[in-house]
Design a protein around this motif. Structure first.
Motif, mmCIF file in Angstrom:
data_model
loop_
_atom_site.group_PDB
_atom_site.id
_atom_site.type_symbol
_atom_site.label_atom_id
_atom_site.label_comp_id
_atom_site.label_asym_id
_atom_site.label_seq_id
_atom_site.Cartn_x
_atom_site.Cartn_y
_atom_site.Cartn_z
ATOM 1 N N ILE A 84 0.862 -1.173 0.000
ATOM 2 C CA ILE A 84 0.000 0.000 0.000
ATOM 3 C C ILE A 84 0.901 1.226 0.000
ATOM 4 C CG2 ILE A 84 -1.802 1.279 1.233
ATOM 5 C CD1 ILE A 84 -2.354 -1.529 2.664
ATOM 6 N N VAL A 85 0.681 2.116 -0.961
ATOM 7 C CA VAL A 85 1.437 3.366 -1.019
ATOM 8 C C VAL A 85 0.434 4.511 -0.924
ATOM 9 C CG1 VAL A 85 1.526 3.351 -3.560
ATOM 10 C CG2 VAL A 85 3.180 4.707 -2.253
ATOM 11 N N HIS A 86 0.722 5.434 -0.013
ATOM 12 C CA HIS A 86 -0.194 6.524 0.296
ATOM 13 C C HIS A 86 0.616 7.808 0.431
ATOM 14 C CE1 HIS A 86 -2.538 8.630 3.681
ATOM 15 N NE2 HIS A 86 -3.214 8.840 2.569
ATOM 16 N N ALA A 87 0.222 8.851 -0.267
ATOM 17 C CA ALA A 87 0.926 10.140 -0.209
ATOM 18 C C ALA A 87 0.019 11.197 0.419
ATOM 19 C CB ALA A 87 1.363 10.573 -1.601
ATOM 20 N N THR A 88 0.564 11.916 1.388
ATOM 21 C CA THR A 88 -0.181 12.950 2.088
ATOM 22 C C THR A 88 0.505 14.294 1.869
ATOM 23 O OG1 THR A 88 -0.763 11.343 3.803
ATOM 24 C CG2 THR A 88 -1.074 13.677 4.345
ATOM 25 N N PRO A 89 -0.238 15.311 1.434
ATOM 26 C CA PRO A 89 0.373 16.632 1.256
ATOM 27 C C PRO A 89 0.886 17.180 2.592
ATOM 28 C CG PRO A 89 -1.828 16.552 0.276
ATOM 29 C CD PRO A 89 -1.656 15.310 1.065
ATOM 30 N N LYS A 90 2.028 17.859 2.529
ATOM 31 C CA LYS A 90 2.584 18.521 3.707
ATOM 32 C C LYS A 90 2.259 20.004 3.649
ATOM 33 C CE LYS A 90 6.828 18.265 4.524
ATOM 34 N NZ LYS A 90 8.267 18.161 4.476
ATOM 35 N N GLN A 91 2.046 20.588 4.814
ATOM 36 C CA GLN A 91 1.855 22.036 4.916
ATOM 37 C C GLN A 91 3.097 22.723 4.357
ATOM 38 O OE1 GLN A 91 -1.032 22.773 6.553
ATOM 39 N NE2 GLN A 91 -0.965 24.985 6.602
ATOM 40 N N GLY A 92 2.940 23.649 3.451
ATOM 41 C CA GLY A 92 4.076 24.364 2.900
ATOM 42 C C GLY A 92 4.702 23.704 1.688
ATOM 43 N N GLY A 93 4.168 22.580 1.242
ATOM 44 C CA GLY A 93 4.674 21.915 0.037
ATOM 45 C C GLY A 93 5.300 20.565 0.319
#
Length: 159
Positions: free
Chosen positions: A102-111
């Protein structure tokens, strides 16, 4: 006796979560052009790219050996930038009764983003080692994809 296990790792990347997710969910066949020393080919066997239920095969080098894996994409969640792959044939099935990535990407605050990899497996034997090197392989491929996406973004900015 079978043994269940789960390994997870997080890594920070500079690329946006949705673009990173798009590579695994819709364009995994491009990874062989991005991470050429690790992934040699990704072929569609059944279904359509970017659709849950499609069956794809991977040719790759892991631990110095050329290997293959046939996987079904069990789910794609574009809202959560998550893709789940279940291995159904290939070299991993010599060691595991079940293997899910399972691969999951979460946006970070500030990029940028945080990529979370989870490997869930059921070993055929207690003596079999944990798939640490495979988890590191996933990290290295992710870094290659991140570099590629950032180079693409820079080229688009300069054009």
């Amino acid at each position: 006796m079978t043994v269940h296990g789960k390994m997870e790792i997080d890594l920070e990347i500079r690329a946006p979560a949705d673009r990173f997710h798009n590579v695994f969910s819709c364009r995994p066949h491009h990874i062989s052009n991005i991470s050429t020393d690790k992934i040699h080919g990704v072929d569609l066997h059944d279904g359509s790219w970017g659709k849950a239920g499609c069956v794809i095969s991977w040719s790759y080098t892991h631990d110095g050996e050329t290997k293959v894996a046939k996987e079904v994409i069990e789910s794609i969640d574009d809202e959560k930038n998550s893709t789940t792959f279940r291995v159904i044939e290939g070299d991993l099935m010599k060691l595991y009764k079940n293997f899910v990535l399972i691969v999951h990407a979460t946006p970070k605050q500030g990029g940028g983003s945080v990529v979370h990899w989870a490997l869930e497996y059921e070993k055929l034997s207690e003596e079999e080692t944990e798939p640490y090197s495979l988890l590191q392989f996933c990290v290295h491929v992710s870094k290659d994809i991140d570099l590629h996406l950032m180079e693409q973004a820079q080229a688009q900015t300069q054009a």
